[in-house]
Design a protein around this motif. Sequence first.
Motif, PDB file in Angstrom:
ATOM      1  N   GLY A  16      42.587  54.691  50.570  1.00 26.68           N
ATOM      2  CA  GLY A  16      42.904  53.992  49.325  1.00 26.68           C
ATOM      3  C   GLY A  16      42.685  52.499  49.437  1.00 26.68           C
ATOM      4  N   CYS A  17      43.071  51.912  50.574  1.00 31.77           N
ATOM      5  CA  CYS A  17      42.869  50.485  50.784  1.00 31.77           C
ATOM      6  C   CYS A  17      41.383  50.143  50.820  1.00 31.77           C
ATOM      7  CB  CYS A  17      43.562  50.055  52.069  1.00 31.77           C
ATOM      8  SG  CYS A  17      43.514  48.288  52.391  1.00 31.77           S
ATOM      9  N   THR A  18      40.601  50.998  51.471  1.00 31.46           N
ATOM     10  CA  THR A  18      39.155  50.768  51.549  1.00 31.46           C
ATOM     11  C   THR A  18      38.514  50.826  50.171  1.00 31.46           C
ATOM     12  OG1 THR A  18      39.096  51.734  53.765  1.00 31.46           O
ATOM     13  CG2 THR A  18      37.012  51.584  52.574  1.00 31.46           C
ATOM     14  N   LEU A  19      38.858  51.841  49.393  1.00 33.97           N
ATOM     15  CA  LEU A  19      38.291  51.970  48.048  1.00 33.97           C
ATOM     16  C   LEU A  19      38.747  50.841  47.135  1.00 33.97           C
ATOM     17  CD1 LEU A  19      38.558  55.830  47.498  1.00 33.97           C
ATOM     18  CD2 LEU A  19      36.566  54.489  48.205  1.00 33.97           C
ATOM     19  N   LEU A  20      39.981  50.362  47.308  1.00 31.95           N
ATOM     20  CA  LEU A  20      40.470  49.242  46.505  1.00 31.95           C
ATOM     21  C   LEU A  20      39.680  47.972  46.809  1.00 31.95           C
ATOM     22  CD1 LEU A  20      42.494  47.985  44.540  1.00 31.95           C
ATOM     23  CD2 LEU A  20      44.041  47.640  46.485  1.00 31.95           C
ATOM     24  N   ILE A  21      39.444  47.710  48.089  1.00 34.66           N
ATOM     25  CA  ILE A  21      38.653  46.531  48.462  1.00 34.66           C
ATOM     26  C   ILE A  21      37.230  46.648  47.939  1.00 34.66           C
ATOM     27  CG2 ILE A  21      37.737  45.222  50.412  1.00 34.66           C
ATOM     28  CD1 ILE A  21      40.220  46.044  51.987  1.00 34.66           C
ATOM     29  N   LEU A  22      36.650  47.851  48.033  1.00 43.00           N
ATOM     30  CA  LEU A  22      35.304  48.068  47.509  1.00 43.00           C
ATOM     31  C   LEU A  22      35.251  47.820  46.007  1.00 43.00           C
ATOM     32  CD1 LEU A  22      32.374  49.044  47.838  1.00 43.00           C
ATOM     33  CD2 LEU A  22      33.228  51.387  47.582  1.00 43.00           C
ATOM     34  N   ALA A  23      36.266  48.297  45.281  1.00 45.09           N
ATOM     35  CA  ALA A  23      36.308  48.083  43.834  1.00 45.09           C
ATOM     36  C   ALA A  23      36.417  46.593  43.503  1.00 45.09           C
ATOM     37  CB  ALA A  23      37.489  48.841  43.233  1.00 45.09           C
ATOM     38  N   ILE A  24      37.212  45.862  44.255  1.00 42.26           N
ATOM     39  CA  ILE A  24      37.334  44.415  44.037  1.00 42.26           C
ATOM     40  C   ILE A  24      36.001  43.722  44.290  1.00 42.26           C
ATOM     41  CG2 ILE A  24      38.439  42.306  44.897  1.00 42.26           C
ATOM     42  CD1 ILE A  24      40.944  43.981  45.430  1.00 42.26           C
ATOM     43  N   CYS A  25      35.308  44.135  45.357  1.00 40.22           N
ATOM     44  CA  CYS A  25      33.994  43.554  45.644  1.00 40.22           C
ATOM     45  C   CYS A  25      33.020  43.775  44.497  1.00 40.22           C
ATOM     46  CB  CYS A  25      33.426  44.159  46.924  1.00 40.22           C
ATOM     47  SG  CYS A  25      34.288  43.682  48.435  1.00 40.22           S
ATOM     48  N   LEU A  26      33.013  44.972  43.939  1.00 40.15           N
ATOM     49  CA  LEU A  26      32.110  45.272  42.831  1.00 40.15           C
ATOM     50  C   LEU A  26      32.489  44.500  41.570  1.00 40.15           C
ATOM     51  CD1 LEU A  26      31.676  49.138  43.292  1.00 40.15           C
ATOM     52  CD2 LEU A  26      30.088  47.320  43.941  1.00 40.15           C
TER      53      LEU A  26
END
Length: 247
Positions: A16-26
Amino acid sequence: MSDESGTTMSTSRFVGCTLLILAICLLVATPQWMIMCLFAWDAMVYTVACFFLSFALLAIIHMFEPLKYARPWNYIVIAVCYELLTLGSASFLMEWNLICTIIVLAMALLFLVIVLLICALLIWSGLYANPFKMAVVGVMGFVLAFCIEIMDILEHWYFWQDVAVGVFICSVIIVIISHVLITYNNIELLVRDDALLVALVLYIAYLLFLVSGRVSLFYIRENAYYFATTTPMTYDAEEDDEEHKRK
């Protein structure tokens, strides 16, 4: 799994933390791409420099442990690497139709989501090969794409570029799957800051899909124009015979 503070971190929380960071990057990158698409001019020359510096920084991060886990330096270096990647990829979208840019961005995201779903299915089923061997196959695909580009120089064929792009996309997919599987196999050894690095790698994968989609759309248009303007030559025996008699 435990982070450097000693608190436990479950696998689901890491994902979840990884996907959250990825979403913020996008989300942070998308406005920059829109602005570059609408207002930037003649910045393609900076693409190679931005990508080179970003990958050099990423290699340095993986080589030196303090840059991976020493706060705030790891966040600063990764933020610089992220921005260089974003600006480098933006030059592929500049001076272009905004609608086409949005379509390519959406298709790249769709490809990334599909690949992540495939990874989740493989992890759930447990039916996958050695991810390190898969990574080697993906790297060999990149080499093959480069060789196809060389073949386009040595022996002209109109569709060399199409084949090269297709091999490149397949290689990206294989490398992403192998990276996710390697991360899953070492999940107990990872700490919280590793989620930032994994998210950055997934963001790089998204950029590769983005660049591939941009190049693919260009060649699709070129192929459509080629087939629309090239008429097949037909042979008429009677007309040829009449022409021969006149001579």
